[in-house]
Design a protein around this motif. Structure first.
Motif, PDB file in Angstrom:
ATOM      1  N   LEU A  40       0.891   7.062   7.575  1.00 20.39           N
ATOM      2  CA  LEU A  40       0.463   5.713   7.916  1.00 20.39           C
ATOM      3  C   LEU A  40      -0.888   5.484   7.276  1.00 20.39           C
ATOM      4  O   LEU A  40      -1.860   6.184   7.583  1.00 20.39           O
ATOM      5  N   LEU A  41      -0.952   4.523   6.373  1.00 27.80           N
ATOM      6  CA  LEU A  41      -2.148   4.307   5.565  1.00 27.80           C
ATOM      7  C   LEU A  41      -3.249   3.623   6.370  1.00 27.80           C
ATOM      8  O   LEU A  41      -2.979   2.854   7.302  1.00 27.80           O
ATOM      9  N   PRO A  42      -4.495   3.858   5.989  1.00 30.90           N
ATOM     10  CA  PRO A  42      -5.603   3.160   6.649  1.00 30.90           C
ATOM     11  C   PRO A  42      -5.520   1.656   6.381  1.00 30.90           C
ATOM     12  O   PRO A  42      -5.192   1.239   5.261  1.00 30.90           O
ATOM     13  N   PRO A  43      -5.794   0.821   7.376  1.00 35.39           N
ATOM     14  CA  PRO A  43      -5.835  -0.622   7.129  1.00 35.39           C
ATOM     15  C   PRO A  43      -6.821  -0.940   6.003  1.00 35.39           C
ATOM     16  O   PRO A  43      -7.924  -0.402   5.962  1.00 35.39           O
ATOM     17  N   GLY A  44      -6.402  -1.795   5.098  1.00 33.72           N
ATOM     18  CA  GLY A  44      -7.244  -2.131   3.954  1.00 33.72           C
ATOM     19  C   GLY A  44      -6.827  -1.449   2.679  1.00 33.72           C
ATOM     20  O   GLY A  44      -7.143  -1.924   1.590  1.00 33.72           O
ATOM     21  N   VAL A  45      -6.113  -0.319   2.776  1.00 32.68           N
ATOM     22  CA  VAL A  45      -5.566   0.328   1.577  1.00 32.68           C
ATOM     23  C   VAL A  45      -4.291  -0.411   1.193  1.00 32.68           C
ATOM     24  O   VAL A  45      -3.374  -0.537   2.002  1.00 32.68           O
ATOM     25  N   GLU A  46      -4.223  -0.892  -0.044  1.00 37.62           N
ATOM     26  CA  GLU A  46      -3.110  -1.727  -0.464  1.00 37.62           C
ATOM     27  C   GLU A  46      -2.088  -0.925  -1.266  1.00 37.62           C
ATOM     28  O   GLU A  46      -2.440  -0.145  -2.155  1.00 37.62           O
ATOM     29  N   LEU A  47      -0.819  -1.143  -0.948  1.00 39.86           N
ATOM     30  CA  LEU A  47       0.260  -0.429  -1.614  1.00 39.86           C
ATOM     31  C   LEU A  47       0.226  -0.623  -3.129  1.00 39.86           C
ATOM     32  O   LEU A  47       0.444   0.315  -3.890  1.00 39.86           O
ATOM     33  N   ILE A  48      -0.057  -1.835  -3.580  1.00 36.76           N
ATOM     34  CA  ILE A  48      -0.036  -2.140  -5.000  1.00 36.76           C
ATOM     35  C   ILE A  48      -1.084  -1.340  -5.764  1.00 36.76           C
ATOM     36  O   ILE A  48      -0.908  -1.011  -6.934  1.00 36.76           O
ATOM     37  N   HIS A  49      -2.195  -0.987  -5.106  1.00 33.57           N
ATOM     38  CA  HIS A  49      -3.239  -0.207  -5.762  1.00 33.57           C
ATOM     39  C   HIS A  49      -3.001   1.301  -5.657  1.00 33.57           C
ATOM     40  O   HIS A  49      -3.548   2.068  -6.444  1.00 33.57           O
TER      41      HIS A  49
END
Length: 395
Positions: free
Chosen positions: A118-127
């Motif tokens: 589960l990624l940290p909020p603010g980390v974007e999949l596209i990047h």
């Protein structure tokens, strides 16, 4: 309501002897916690990643997503966690390196297992995901499985159509709004998890979700099996959100949500674009797409409206853009089997809620901004000239 499939031909099944790494993104930290709880007890290692900027040491913390239980002394046990020092100035790059290391270790220890992060909020999949997929191609026995984005439809209209700043995050830009992150993530993710019951928000998400991806109604649906059944196709995902190949997906209109699909081969007039930008962007709308200018004929100009803000930028050259099939999926092929129509064009996809007058004003503004046929005769004179938009494009 069960899983909604429109076309699952873009995905291939993962082999039995491959360790699957799946990723889940969300903007709201509460949704990250709810998703972790929903995955508790599943047949996978579930890790919650968080980023911590310290005075001396910046670290990425990975916590096993387990429900705390009462210890012998009556207190709650702390879920196991480990910390990894940040390796570069870029948080997303550092996180990608950590994920590759995790995949390497897990593939060795559990060749046919699975890990969900589960990624940290603010980390974007596209990047994060395209380079991660490339890196995992070089990791024997590991593969990037499905990517999911979780959104609360009860707040979707507010988050997407008005400015709502992202929660505190070390990777979010100052003043970055949730709507920008949601809109790109809804297009890029393989799976969209829609929590809540608001029919307006649900319809809005449907209009922004590509119909060759999967939508799950809440966390009661079987998320983990769906993620592990997919192999992430980064090229197809990028094509879904690239300004030059995005599509008007459309969706239900029962609750006032609409989508305009505006296209033309003529370029925008730089002066009229600046003059009419507010009319073209509208108010309380989402928009995405591309346009071209006679002063910048070789460049894909990106257009995005989300969270009450307009973003204009340079998205590279037309030759570098993904292949485009105007009658099919971005990244696909033309009906004759050749490469889809390419080259400069204006194509804006605008989604809004109610307000027929606003919809018509945007439609009219699009037509007014275009160069007229009689002006095209002088279009060559724009090349190399100052178009007055240098502050928009950083040049």
């Amino acid at each position: 309501m069960g899983p909604l499939y429109a076309n699952d031909s873009h995905y291939s099944q993962l082999g039995d002897a491959v360790h699957c790494l799946a990723l889940i993104s969300a903007v709201d930290p509460l949704l990250v916690d709810l998703t972790a709880l929903a995955l508790h007890g599943q047949d996978a290692l579930v890790l919650t990643a968080s980023l911590h900027a310290g005075d001396e040491d910046d670290v990425i913390r990975l916590t096993a997503a387990q429900v705390p239980i009462d210890g012998i002394d009556g207190g709650a046990q702390t879920p196991p966690a480990f910390h990894v020092a940040r390796t570069s100035e870029c948080w997303t790059c550092s996180l990608r390196e950590v994920l590759v290391a995790i995949a390497e270790d897990r593939a060795r220890l559990e060749p046919d297992g699975a890990t969900v992060v589960l990624l940290p909020p603010g980390v974007e999949l596209i990047h994060l995901a395209p380079r991660l997929a490339e890196d995992l191609d070089d990791v024997p026995g590991a593969a990037l499985a499905g990517l999911a984005h979780v959104i609360d439809v009860d707040t979707a209209a507010r988050d997407l159509l008005t400015h709502q700043e992202l929660p505190d995050s070390v990777v979010a830009g100052e003043g970055q709004c949730a709507g920008e992150v949601h809109m790109v993530a809804l297009g890029y993710a393989d799976v969209v998890v829609a929590l809540g019951r608001d029919p307006v928000g649900l319809d809005l998400v449907e209009h922004l979700r590509p119909h060759d991806t999967l939508m799950l109604p809440g966390l009661e649906a079987p998320l983990l099996p769906e993620l592990l059944a997919l192999r992430h196709d980064a090229d197809a995902a990028v094509a879904r959100v690239h300004p030059a190949t995005t599509r008007a997906w459309g969706g239900p209109a029962d609750h006032g949500v609409w989508t305009l699909d505006l296209s033309a081969s003529l370029p925008f007039h730089p002066g009229r674009l600046r003059e009419l930008v507010a009319d073209l962007a509208g108010y309380g709308l989402c928009a995405r797409g591309c346009f071209w200018l006679p002063s910048r004929p070789g460049r894909v100009c990106a257009w995005e409206v989300a969270g009450g803000a307009v973003s204009v930028g340079d998205a590279g050259t037309w030759d570098e853009a993904p292949e485009w099939d105007p009658d099919g999926m971005p990244g696909g092929r033309a009906p004759d089997g050749g490469i889809g129509v390419a080259g400069p064009r204006c194509h804006l996809v605008v989604t809004g809620l109610g307000d027929a007058q606003m919809r018509e004003r945007v439609r009219q503004a699009f037509g007014r901004v275009l160069l007229r046929e009689d002006e095209m005769a002088q279009a060559m004179s724009w090349i190399g000239a100052d178009d007055g938009l240098g502050d928009w494009f950083g040049s």
